[in-house]
Scaffold this motif. Sequence first.
Motif, PDB file in Angstrom:
ATOM      1  N   ASN A 206       0.821  -1.207   0.000  1.00  0.00           N
ATOM      2  CA  ASN A 206       0.000   0.000   0.000  1.00  0.00           C
ATOM      3  C   ASN A 206       0.857   1.261   0.000  1.00  0.00           C
ATOM      4  O   ASN A 206       0.566   2.235  -0.700  1.00  0.00           O
TER       5      ASN A 206
ATOM      6  N   SER B  11       1.101   4.081  -3.115  1.00  0.00           N
ATOM      7  CA  SER B  11       0.838   5.493  -2.862  1.00  0.00           C
ATOM      8  C   SER B  11       2.034   6.362  -3.229  1.00  0.00           C
ATOM      9  O   SER B  11       1.882   7.427  -3.834  1.00  0.00           O
TER      10      SER B  11
ATOM     11  N   ALA C 206      -5.470   3.132   5.705  1.00  0.00           N
ATOM     12  CA  ALA C 206      -5.379   4.541   6.078  1.00  0.00           C
ATOM     13  C   ALA C 206      -4.041   4.853   6.759  1.00  0.00           C
ATOM     14  O   ALA C 206      -3.453   5.918   6.539  1.00  0.00           O
TER      15      ALA C 206
ATOM     16  N   ASP D  61      -1.269   3.218   6.184  1.00  0.00           N
ATOM     17  CA  ASP D  61      -0.258   3.127   5.124  1.00  0.00           C
ATOM     18  C   ASP D  61      -0.267   4.383   4.258  1.00  0.00           C
ATOM     19  O   ASP D  61       0.783   4.837   3.802  1.00  0.00           O
ATOM     20  N   ALA D  62      -1.462   4.933   4.030  1.00  0.00           N
ATOM     21  CA  ALA D  62      -1.555   6.203   3.312  1.00  0.00           C
ATOM     22  C   ALA D  62      -0.853   7.307   4.092  1.00  0.00           C
ATOM     23  O   ALA D  62      -0.158   8.159   3.509  1.00  0.00           O
TER      24      ALA D  62
ATOM     25  N   GLY E 105       2.438   9.329   3.004  1.00  0.00           N
ATOM     26  CA  GLY E 105       2.342  10.779   3.033  1.00  0.00           C
ATOM     27  C   GLY E 105       3.458  11.434   3.821  1.00  0.00           C
ATOM     28  O   GLY E 105       3.995  12.471   3.399  1.00  0.00           O
TER      29      GLY E 105
ATOM     30  N   ALA F 121      -3.588  12.798   3.422  1.00  0.00           N
ATOM     31  CA  ALA F 121      -3.562  11.580   2.609  1.00  0.00           C
ATOM     32  C   ALA F 121      -4.348  10.473   3.287  1.00  0.00           C
ATOM     33  O   ALA F 121      -5.134   9.752   2.650  1.00  0.00           O
ATOM     34  N   SER F 122      -4.169  10.316   4.594  1.00  0.00           N
ATOM     35  CA  SER F 122      -4.902   9.304   5.340  1.00  0.00           C
ATOM     36  C   SER F 122      -6.396   9.586   5.325  1.00  0.00           C
ATOM     37  O   SER F 122      -7.217   8.672   5.176  1.00  0.00           O
TER      38      SER F 122
ATOM     39  N   LYS G 198      -7.910   8.480   2.061  1.00  0.00           N
ATOM     40  CA  LYS G 198      -7.974   7.028   1.893  1.00  0.00           C
ATOM     41  C   LYS G 198      -9.265   6.444   2.451  1.00  0.00           C
ATOM     42  O   LYS G 198      -9.788   5.443   1.933  1.00  0.00           O
TER      43      LYS G 198
ATOM     44  N   ASN H 187      -4.305   3.785  -1.492  1.00  0.00           N
ATOM     45  CA  ASN H 187      -4.749   5.171  -1.578  1.00  0.00           C
ATOM     46  C   ASN H 187      -4.476   5.662  -2.997  1.00  0.00           C
ATOM     47  O   ASN H 187      -3.326   5.802  -3.397  1.00  0.00           O
TER      48      ASN H 187
ATOM     49  N   SER I   6      -5.198   8.568  -4.261  1.00  0.00           N
ATOM     50  CA  SER I   6      -5.151  10.033  -4.341  1.00  0.00           C
ATOM     51  C   SER I   6      -3.786  10.504  -4.827  1.00  0.00           C
ATOM     52  O   SER I   6      -2.746   9.987  -4.417  1.00  0.00           O
TER      53      SER I   6
ATOM     54  N   VAL J 113      -4.142  15.556  -2.464  1.00  0.00           N
ATOM     55  CA  VAL J 113      -3.842  15.616  -1.039  1.00  0.00           C
ATOM     56  C   VAL J 113      -3.527  17.056  -0.623  1.00  0.00           C
ATOM     57  O   VAL J 113      -4.024  17.553   0.402  1.00  0.00           O
TER      58      VAL J 113
END
Length: 336
Positions: free
Chosen positions: A40, A44, A274, A276-277, A281, A303-304, A307, A315, A317, A322
Amino acid sequence: MKKKRIINFGEILLRLSPPNYSNLSKTNFFHAYYGGAEANVAASLSIFGHESIFVSAVPLNELGEGALGELRFHGVNPVVKREGNRLGVYYFQEGASEKPGKVVYDRESSSFSKLSRGTIDWQLIFKDADWFHWSGITPSLSQDLADLCEEALVAASNLGLTISVDLNYRPTLWNYGKNPVEVMPDLVKYSDLVLGGMDDSLICMGIDVTQTDTMEVVFDKWMKKYPKIKRIVSTQRYDANASSNMIGAVLWDGYTFLQSKKYKVSHIVDRIGAGDAFMAGIIHGLINWPNDNQKALDFALAASCLKHSIPGDFNLSTAQEVEALMNGASGGRVIR
């Protein structure tokens, strides 16, 4: 944007989730995704624009091809061993309101679990790399993988790479006779950036916490025991149930304790990934704003936050999306 070559090491898994918040024991259907903590992060970081490399092992079959295809689709370069007979699987039962989510792992004897010290040429993989990311999930799976993780960390450290870790304590995975505190301290000591919380202090870091210790005091203890650590970050959830959370984050650099803004995340679509996002980030943020910890922290939390609105592990995005949220473009309005 500054672009870096980032190496991520871990297992990619097949995720199966019943639709419509059904229970695992009652469903006849599953939505299928590929994911896993380190994969993940890798996806991202690639979407953010970095050269993202994912080191792992997958079987030489259709599921292995599917996992690699998913990584490549998002711009990740997989460097994998094609061996073994199966891809690890996890089942995720989505929570709703006061009903908690639930994960059931089925990853024993996976291709990744067969890796051991000496099976990966780290010198070649780390050539021209800037950053190495790992998580506490890998050494939780077996002594062989813990040893391989240490081999990678020694090589990355000797080559001067920046090293980050998400402690990612998963109590159901530590089944081979070792407790995290017997393994993690010898690995964490190589890391420059740590994502973890106060609950991880005794379990993973081997540092006791008293009832009067603040987060700042606890993180300062971590830095004193592990002097290579330059920053510690932690995510926080408030007033949380499975459908709605207030989220925030903090950063400690040994001098200043920073707090992010907070987001009210309601109508959560998927909270898996989330953290990992956030990890991706904060890596991206520190690369691009190395002298602005607050901006890096705010980017990671934004970023989280995004997600939570995206199904699946990854994620999806972009850095621009972001930054837009970070800079106040909230409210979920239609962009025309």
